[in-house]
Design a protein around this motif. Structure first.
Motif, PDB file in Angstrom:
ATOM      1  N   LYS A 210       0.821  -1.210   0.000  1.00 43.00           N
ATOM      2  CA  LYS A 210       0.000   0.000   0.000  1.00 43.00           C
ATOM      3  C   LYS A 210       0.860   1.267   0.000  1.00 43.00           C
ATOM      4  O   LYS A 210       0.461   2.286  -0.569  1.00 43.00           O
ATOM      5  CB  LYS A 210      -0.945  -0.015   1.205  1.00 43.00           C
ATOM      6  CG  LYS A 210      -2.019  -1.093   1.103  1.00 43.00           C
ATOM      7  CD  LYS A 210      -2.961  -1.105   2.298  1.00 43.00           C
ATOM      8  CE  LYS A 210      -4.036  -2.173   2.147  1.00 43.00           C
ATOM      9  NZ  LYS A 210      -4.990  -2.205   3.277  1.00 43.00           N
ATOM     10  N   LEU A 211       2.019   1.187   0.641  1.00 42.02           N
ATOM     11  CA  LEU A 211       2.925   2.336   0.672  1.00 42.02           C
ATOM     12  C   LEU A 211       3.785   2.418  -0.589  1.00 42.02           C
ATOM     13  O   LEU A 211       4.426   3.442  -0.832  1.00 42.02           O
ATOM     14  CB  LEU A 211       3.844   2.255   1.897  1.00 42.02           C
ATOM     15  CG  LEU A 211       3.200   2.446   3.267  1.00 42.02           C
ATOM     16  CD1 LEU A 211       4.202   2.127   4.372  1.00 42.02           C
ATOM     17  CD2 LEU A 211       2.677   3.864   3.430  1.00 42.02           C
ATOM     18  N   GLY A 212       3.824   1.324  -1.371  1.00 40.57           N
ATOM     19  CA  GLY A 212       4.723   1.283  -2.520  1.00 40.57           C
ATOM     20  C   GLY A 212       6.177   1.270  -2.081  1.00 40.57           C
ATOM     21  O   GLY A 212       7.048   1.837  -2.754  1.00 40.57           O
ATOM     22  N   ASP A 213       6.448   0.614  -0.954  1.00 40.60           N
ATOM     23  CA  ASP A 213       7.788   0.620  -0.361  1.00 40.60           C
ATOM     24  C   ASP A 213       8.522  -0.668  -0.741  1.00 40.60           C
ATOM     25  O   ASP A 213       8.112  -1.767  -0.352  1.00 40.60           O
ATOM     26  CB  ASP A 213       7.659   0.727   1.163  1.00 40.60           C
ATOM     27  CG  ASP A 213       8.892   1.293   1.824  1.00 40.60           C
ATOM     28  OD1 ASP A 213       9.681   1.980   1.136  1.00 40.60           O
ATOM     29  OD2 ASP A 213       9.095   1.055   3.022  1.00 40.60           O
ATOM     30  N   VAL A 219      12.046   2.991   1.785  1.00 43.77           N
ATOM     31  CA  VAL A 219      11.971   4.394   2.189  1.00 43.77           C
ATOM     32  C   VAL A 219      11.515   4.499   3.635  1.00 43.77           C
ATOM     33  O   VAL A 219      11.981   5.350   4.388  1.00 43.77           O
ATOM     34  CB  VAL A 219      10.999   5.168   1.267  1.00 43.77           C
ATOM     35  CG1 VAL A 219      10.801   6.604   1.761  1.00 43.77           C
ATOM     36  CG2 VAL A 219      11.506   5.150  -0.166  1.00 43.77           C
ATOM     37  N   TRP A 220      10.604   3.599   4.043  1.00 41.43           N
ATOM     38  CA  TRP A 220      10.018   3.679   5.379  1.00 41.43           C
ATOM     39  C   TRP A 220      10.243   2.432   6.233  1.00 41.43           C
ATOM     40  O   TRP A 220      10.655   2.546   7.377  1.00 41.43           O
ATOM     41  CB  TRP A 220       8.513   3.953   5.281  1.00 41.43           C
ATOM     42  CG  TRP A 220       8.189   5.299   4.727  1.00 41.43           C
ATOM     43  CD1 TRP A 220       8.440   6.520   5.307  1.00 41.43           C
ATOM     44  CD2 TRP A 220       7.577   5.577   3.471  1.00 41.43           C
ATOM     45  NE1 TRP A 220       8.018   7.531   4.479  1.00 41.43           N
ATOM     46  CE2 TRP A 220       7.473   6.990   3.354  1.00 41.43           C
ATOM     47  CE3 TRP A 220       7.089   4.788   2.432  1.00 41.43           C
ATOM     48  CZ2 TRP A 220       6.909   7.618   2.244  1.00 41.43           C
ATOM     49  CZ3 TRP A 220       6.527   5.415   1.338  1.00 41.43           C
ATOM     50  CH2 TRP A 220       6.442   6.807   1.245  1.00 41.43           C
ATOM     51  N   LEU A 221       9.970   1.259   5.690  1.00 41.98           N
ATOM     52  CA  LEU A 221       9.955   0.048   6.512  1.00 41.98           C
ATOM     53  C   LEU A 221      11.154  -0.844   6.186  1.00 41.98           C
ATOM     54  O   LEU A 221      11.199  -1.481   5.130  1.00 41.98           O
ATOM     55  CB  LEU A 221       8.661  -0.737   6.285  1.00 41.98           C
ATOM     56  CG  LEU A 221       7.349   0.038   6.478  1.00 41.98           C
ATOM     57  CD1 LEU A 221       6.152  -0.860   6.199  1.00 41.98           C
ATOM     58  CD2 LEU A 221       7.260   0.627   7.870  1.00 41.98           C
ATOM     59  N   LYS A 222      12.098  -0.899   7.099  1.00 42.17           N
ATOM     60  CA  LYS A 222      13.298  -1.714   6.905  1.00 42.17           C
ATOM     61  C   LYS A 222      13.214  -2.969   7.770  1.00 42.17           C
ATOM     62  O   LYS A 222      12.934  -2.894   8.971  1.00 42.17           O
ATOM     63  CB  LYS A 222      14.551  -0.921   7.282  1.00 42.17           C
ATOM     64  CG  LYS A 222      15.846  -1.717   7.179  1.00 42.17           C
ATOM     65  CD  LYS A 222      17.050  -0.853   7.484  1.00 42.17           C
ATOM     66  CE  LYS A 222      18.337  -1.677   7.562  1.00 42.17           C
ATOM     67  NZ  LYS A 222      18.598  -2.406   6.317  1.00 42.17           N
TER      68      LYS A 222
END
Length: 235
Positions: A210-213, A219-222
């Motif tokens: 949903k975040l396109g991560d 970018v956000w979730l590592k």
């Protein structure tokens, strides 16, 4: 938010019983406190986010949400002292509230002098730099209003499930630090699910979609392999 200088302590009362709100309003004002009153969870969380209380008195039995749920949401972005009120006097109920982040617990009916003494103790222990962190996260792309539980990406609303939102909020609350799988599972699924890491992987995978991560270049979730997750954003 900046701390209020030279002001009377501000107490937010979240309780659906009119008589209790009136009783506390009169008693607190007589002792020099500024008082905010909310009759339900939604109203109380909005006031907590916008009015910067120094302490929250929170009833467990609210009409729209359990007080335990309100406490859990509040703790995602605030360390304001919370005193729980309830007619439930079991040890299990008290331990549940204290383990979830409540600072004290008082059983109804209660005496106003005992309550005032407990409030004074909590206010003396309150962090000097103010207890409420920003109820909004915004890094220019990802925007989260914690008071309203609204998430948007690049200006477009993002529909998250309760678990997806809970994981995201928990990681942001500890941004820059690793949050273990067990911590997230215990807080969001309960203590009997601390080994059910597949639940968490599924939720994080959907959240990333949903975040396109991209997990290979997040970018956000590592992902911290075998340990947990880290939120990288700096908003």
């Amino acid at each position: 938010m900046a701390a209020r200088m030279n002001a009377a302590p501000r107490v937010l009362v979240i309780d659906d019983e009119t008589q209790i709100r009136r009783f506390l309003d009169i008693g607190l004002r007589a002792q020099g406190y500024e008082v905010l009153l909310a009759a339900n969870a939604a109203e109380g969380l909005a006031m907590a986010a916008t009015r910067t209380p120094d302490l929250v008195i929170l009833d467990i039995g609210l009409p729209d949400r359990e007080g335990h749920d309100v406490l859990a949401e509040l703790r995602q972005w605030s360390q304001v002292p919370v005193l729980m009120l309830s007619v439930r006097d079991s040890e299990t109920e008290k331990v549940r509230a204290l383990d979830a982040g409540a600072n004290d617990y008082v059983t109804k009916p209660f005496g106003i002098q005992e309550l005032m003494a407990r409030l004074r103790v909590l206010l003396r222990q309150k962090a000097p730099d103010g207890a409420i962190a920003s109820p909004v996260y915004d890094d220019g792309r990802l925007h989260i209003d914690f008071a309203r539980r609204e998430v948007s990406l690049d200006g477009q609303p993002l529909a998250l499930t309760r678990k997806e939102y809970g994981v995201l909020a928990a990681l942001i609350a500890h941004r820059g630090r690793v949050v273990t799988q067990q911590h997230l599972l215990r807080d969001l699924w309960g203590p009997t699910h601390v080994e059910d890491t597949h639940y968490l992987r599924i939720v994080v995978g959907k959240l990333r979609q949903k975040l396109g991560d991209d997990p290979a270049s997040p970018v956000w979730l590592k992902t911290e392999a075998g340990v947990g997750y880290r939120f990288l954003g700096t908003g």
